[in-house]
Design a protein around this motif. Structure first.
Motif, PDB file in Angstrom:
ATOM      1  N   ILE A 161       8.162  -4.218  -6.865  1.00 28.78           N
ATOM      2  CA  ILE A 161       8.229  -2.719  -6.790  1.00 28.78           C
ATOM      3  C   ILE A 161       9.463  -2.079  -6.631  1.00 28.78           C
ATOM      4  O   ILE A 161       9.395  -0.938  -7.350  1.00 28.78           O
ATOM      5  N   ALA A 162      10.420  -2.678  -6.349  1.00 27.31           N
ATOM      6  CA  ALA A 162      11.640  -1.977  -6.243  1.00 27.31           C
ATOM      7  C   ALA A 162      12.185  -1.777  -7.972  1.00 27.31           C
ATOM      8  O   ALA A 162      12.609  -0.654  -8.323  1.00 27.31           O
TER       9      ALA A 162
ATOM     10  N   ALA B 189      -3.639  -5.205  -0.757  1.00 33.78           N
ATOM     11  CA  ALA B 189      -4.276  -4.039  -1.553  1.00 33.78           C
ATOM     12  C   ALA B 189      -3.180  -3.046  -2.100  1.00 33.78           C
ATOM     13  O   ALA B 189      -3.187  -2.499  -3.125  1.00 33.78           O
ATOM     14  N   ILE B 190      -2.488  -2.694  -1.044  1.00 31.90           N
ATOM     15  CA  ILE B 190      -1.643  -1.526  -1.247  1.00 31.90           C
ATOM     16  C   ILE B 190      -0.402  -1.917  -2.071  1.00 31.90           C
ATOM     17  O   ILE B 190       0.169  -1.319  -2.812  1.00 31.90           O
ATOM     18  N   VAL B 191       0.244  -3.210  -1.565  1.00 27.69           N
ATOM     19  CA  VAL B 191       1.181  -3.825  -2.462  1.00 27.69           C
ATOM     20  C   VAL B 191       0.740  -4.068  -4.126  1.00 27.69           C
ATOM     21  O   VAL B 191       1.483  -3.691  -4.954  1.00 27.69           O
TER      22      VAL B 191
ATOM     23  N   GLY C 171       0.325  -0.736  -5.489  1.00 26.51           N
ATOM     24  CA  GLY C 171       1.643  -0.045  -6.044  1.00 26.51           C
ATOM     25  C   GLY C 171       2.353  -0.640  -7.262  1.00 26.51           C
ATOM     26  O   GLY C 171       2.765   0.234  -8.014  1.00 26.51           O
ATOM     27  N   VAL C 172       2.391  -1.973  -7.402  1.00 26.46           N
ATOM     28  CA  VAL C 172       2.785  -2.474  -8.552  1.00 26.46           C
ATOM     29  C   VAL C 172       1.933  -1.898  -9.718  1.00 26.46           C
ATOM     30  O   VAL C 172       2.691  -1.737 -10.778  1.00 26.46           O
ATOM     31  N   GLY C 173       0.624  -1.959  -9.698  1.00 26.00           N
ATOM     32  CA  GLY C 173      -0.330  -1.352 -10.609  1.00 26.00           C
ATOM     33  C   GLY C 173       0.045  -0.111 -11.087  1.00 26.00           C
ATOM     34  O   GLY C 173       0.232   0.242 -12.232  1.00 26.00           O
TER      35      GLY C 173
ATOM     36  N   ALA D 241      -6.183  -6.366 -12.196  1.00 26.14           N
ATOM     37  CA  ALA D 241      -5.594  -7.473 -12.548  1.00 26.14           C
ATOM     38  C   ALA D 241      -4.443  -7.667 -11.444  1.00 26.14           C
ATOM     39  O   ALA D 241      -4.322  -8.950 -10.908  1.00 26.14           O
ATOM     40  N   MET D 242      -3.764  -6.571 -10.928  1.00 22.18           N
ATOM     41  CA  MET D 242      -2.716  -6.954  -9.904  1.00 22.18           C
ATOM     42  C   MET D 242      -3.414  -7.150  -8.641  1.00 22.18           C
ATOM     43  O   MET D 242      -2.930  -7.885  -7.766  1.00 22.18           O
ATOM     44  N   THR D 243      -4.563  -6.636  -8.283  1.00 21.86           N
ATOM     45  CA  THR D 243      -5.386  -7.027  -7.022  1.00 21.86           C
ATOM     46  C   THR D 243      -5.583  -8.480  -7.071  1.00 21.86           C
ATOM     47  O   THR D 243      -5.467  -9.336  -6.034  1.00 21.86           O
TER      48      THR D 243
END
Length: 762
Positions: free
Chosen positions: A23-24, A205-207, A210-212, A311-313
């Motif tokens: 994320i960073a 889900a939120i993380v 965020g990446v997605g 895919a990220m989830t």
């Protein structure tokens, strides 16, 4: 899956650090690069695309986009009054200096008389750009709007309208998802009874989202991704992300209550429910990427961005979630559950309660429940057969928008068709071509439904000419679509017998061509998605009837959702409640909704039937497998359905009509799917079909890849799991631990007819 889950559990700090680092890093890169979303599409071979190509070649000044500045007198005097004319002229002079503005057609110019309404209270100025709206910097469009609106006063109303201006009004940030998250948190707390357990699906889900989202921002620089794609990806990713984590956490809690250690419970949860998550997520991605079969580039970026979010989830559910479970330990259970476990010892999941009683009720009268539920779904789907594709115009917007106010002023002053003129473009190579164009203009003026037709305007190089044709009806009206068809099929060919290059284009024609193109390819798209999902389920469940039933059920859910959408957004039922006006359904909506809904419907099918398949593999009793599978998944599927419904419904609170439409369509589909199809119709049909549910031809079984949602260890554990007292075989004898289970000689614990551990199931 077990090895992955165990590694993530034991190296939880590293896994968490990697997700935070992702994320960073992605956040920093995306912040530096910015986004580059574009609502770009082309329609090769259509009249509207040929008109655009001809204008770009021979009439570049007219090939760019345009906007309209509307002037309206508030005090009843004419807009030509010096007190209004002076500030308006000053404003138009400033607009001519805005970057990318190639021409300003003032109503006060030599040919401006036609730009003033018959009552003299409304006028308009045309603003021509040197590029299409999708290529114009948004800041330049905003500068134009702000400059024009800056002259709005107590005596002169100034509005900006047109598709270019609407770009500045597109929703940049939505807060409706926070309402969905809050509602999901409440349901999770009710379902788990633990504040800490409630946070697990939300964090996961939120993380993942965020990446997605950050990946989608970066992809916008290398792919053409539409402006609404991030909102759509958020809508899908948030819904499936919470649901996927919910299924795994629920299985983990069952393991803890059964006496397993946190690590073993997490490994078992990922090795069972985690596999179902992967298969479910793959079907969603297959459905989304199936949009490539349409051959419309506008949808490619939409499909990829939504698939990235899903895919990220999936990735977060099978890596980040087991790591978080390691941090939480036994606190995933509520204090009451932990106290009960310490006092009474381990216990298997209780199959009794409401869902067991409901499953037994379905089991007793499967035909009745199947008929009733099917009739309900078909009734809801009836409006679908009235579906009219097209494009809602700016008149469907909210009155808080300048585009909507400008649209209404033009419709009142010049007629409803003024907001969506057709552009007749002709290629001029000889005097005969000019004569043919004049004949077309004459014939068009005599055509019913045509309000007016302008004189031909030649290009600077004399190689082309354009004509503006104004219908008597609004751009989204069905009569306007019929007029376009008549112009192309009858008027132009008859007046142009030599069939020289004369095309009917314009923004309204573009949307009509877009609708026709998608409609013609929709059967291929649906076929590709259904077949691929069917083949995947055949390989997973070693069955033909289960995948066939799933495909039909998913199509029913999609049809019912479209029925709700048509009733509200096309027929206008409850339009005041949703702050919209009735109109056609955007042409690309059925494609996107089908892809999403078919995939999400398959989610619940996989979770439901995979549990039934576990029981079937362990006990070889279809009636028992269906009832136990339904009873043990009913609570979690209903909770997941409620969560996803509220998340999707929260997007109805947004400003964009398209997002409202998708939010309502998705929410209604999940309600129908989770609470009617998976709760009533599918179990009823599986009881009716009996053992045929699990049949597959021997030759097909030999060539199918070996894919399994359940592990051999879980099947063996099920064989020793106690059953409810009223769980009887079809012969009326108790089955399972505590009953008379026939053992296979030399293999204690395995029922006769059941597979060996690790043995493929059929």
């Amino acid at each position: 899956m077990a090895s992955l889950a165990r590694w993530c559990f034991r190296h939880r700090r590293l896994v968490l650090l990697l997700w935070i680092a992702a994320i960073a890093v992605l956040g920093g890169v995306s912040q530096a690069a910015g986004s580059d979303y574009k609502d770009a599409f082309s329609l090769p071979g259509t009249d509207s695309q040929k008109a655009i190509d001809l204008l770009q070649r021979d009439f570049p000044a007219a090939s760019g986009d345009s906007a309209t500045i509307v002037l309206h007198s508030k005090n009843g005097v004419a807009v030509t009054d010096p007190a209004l004319k002076a500030p308006a002229t000053e404003m138009l002079d400033k607009l001519a200096k805005v970057p990318h503005v190639s021409d300003v057609g003032s109503p006060y110019g030599p040919r401006g008389a036609s730009q003033i309404s018959s009552d003299g209270h409304t006028a308009f100025a045309t603003i021509d750009f040197d590029e299409q709206g999708i290529d114009l910097p948004k800041d330049d469009i905003q500068q134009l709007v702000d400059t024009a609106r800056g002259y709005d006063s107590s005596t002169l109303q100034v509005e900006a309208t047109g598709q270019v201006v609407s770009i500045t009004e597109q929703q940049q940030q939505s807060y409706s998802e926070f309402i969905g998250i809050a509602a999901a948190a409440i349901i999770l707390f009710i379902a788990f009874g633990s504040l800490l357990a409630m946070t697990l699906p939300l964090i996961t889900a939120i993380v993942a989202l965020g990446v997605g989202s950050l990946l989608i921002i970066l992809l916008s620089h290398v792919l053409t991704i539409a402006e609404f794609s991030p909102i759509l990806a958020t809508l899908i990713g948030l819904g499936v992300g919470i649901d996927y984590a919910l299924f795994i956490v629920n299985r983990h809690r069952i393991g803890l209550r059964a006496g397993k250690s946190p690590e073993e419970a997490a490994v078992t949860a990922v090795n069972t429910s985690g596999r179902a998550v992967l298969f479910a997520g793959i079907t969603v991605c297959i459905a989304l990427l199936g949009m490539f079969a349409l051959g419309v580039s506008f949808l490619y970026g939409v499909a990829i961005s939504a698939a990235v979010a899903v895919a990220m989830t999936m990735a977060a559910a099978v890596t980040l979630l087991p790591a978080l479970l390691g941090f939480y330990g036994m606190r995933v259970l509520s204090k009451r559950d932990r106290r009960k476990l310490a006092d009474s010892g381990p216990e298997h999941e209780n199959t009794g309660g409401f869902w067991w009683r409901w499953a037994k009720g379905i089991e007793r009268r499967p035909q009745l429940f199947a008929v009733i539920s099917a009739v309900v779904i078909l009734i809801i789907a009836i409006p679908f057969f009235s579906l009219r594709l097209g494009s809602s115009d700016l008149g469907n917007g909210d009155s808080s928008k300048t585009t909507k106010r400008g649209y209404d002023l033009l419709a009142d002053g010049f007629g409803p068709g003024f907001n969506g003129p057709f552009t007749i473009v002709a290629e001029i190579k000889s005097p005969q071509d000019t004569a043919n164009l004049n004949a077309v203009v004459k014939a068009a003026r005599a055509t019913p439904g045509v309000a007016s037709v302008s004189e031909p305007r030649p290009s600077p190089n004399g190689q082309a000419a354009i004509v503006s044709l104004y219908p008597t009806t609004s751009p989204q009206a069905e009569d306007t679509s019929k007029l376009l068809k008549k112009l192309r099929d009858d008027v132009v060919p008859q007046a142009n017998p030599s069939h020289t290059g004369i095309y009917v284009g314009g923004i309204t024609a573009i949307f009509e061509d877009f609708s026709s193109t998608l409609s013609s390819k929709l059967p291929l798209f649906i076929g590709v998605v259904v077949v691929l999902a069917f083949l995947l389920l055949v390989a997973v469940f070693r069955s033909l009837l289960v995948p066939l039933t799933a495909s039909v059920m998913n199509l029913l859910a999609v049809g019912a959702a479209f029925g709700v959408v048509v009733a509200v957004f096309q027929w206008g039922w409850g339009s005041s409640l949703f702050s919209i006006t009735g109109g056609p359904v955007e042409a690309f909506i059925p494609v996107i909704l089908f892809a999403i809904l078919f995939g999400l419907s398959m989610d619940y099918e996989v979770f439901l039937v995979s549990r039934m398949h576990e029981e079937w593999t362990a006990r070889r009793d279809n009636r028992l497998a269906v009832s136990l599978g339904q009873a043990e998944t009913g609570r979690v599927i209903s909770a997941a359905g409620a969560i996803m419904t509220l998340v999707f419904a929260s997007f109805i609170l947004g400003d964009e009509r398209v997002i409202k439409l998708m939010g309502l369509g998705l929410a209604s589909a999940i309600v129908i799917d989770a609470f009617i199809i998976r709760t009533v119709l599918v179990p009823s049909l599986m009881h009716v079909f009996g053992k045929a549910n699990w049949w597959v031809p021997a030759w097909l079984d030999r060539i199918l890849p070996r894919i399994s949602v359940e592990s051999a260890e879980d099947i063996e554990e099920l064989q020793h799991t106690p059953l409810p007292p009223d769980a009887l075989t079809s012969a009326g004898q108790p089955v399972g631990t505590g009953g008379h289970v026939r053992q296979v000689p030399g293999q204690p614990g395995r029922e006769e007819g059941s597979p060996r551990a690790g043995e493929p199931t059929h």
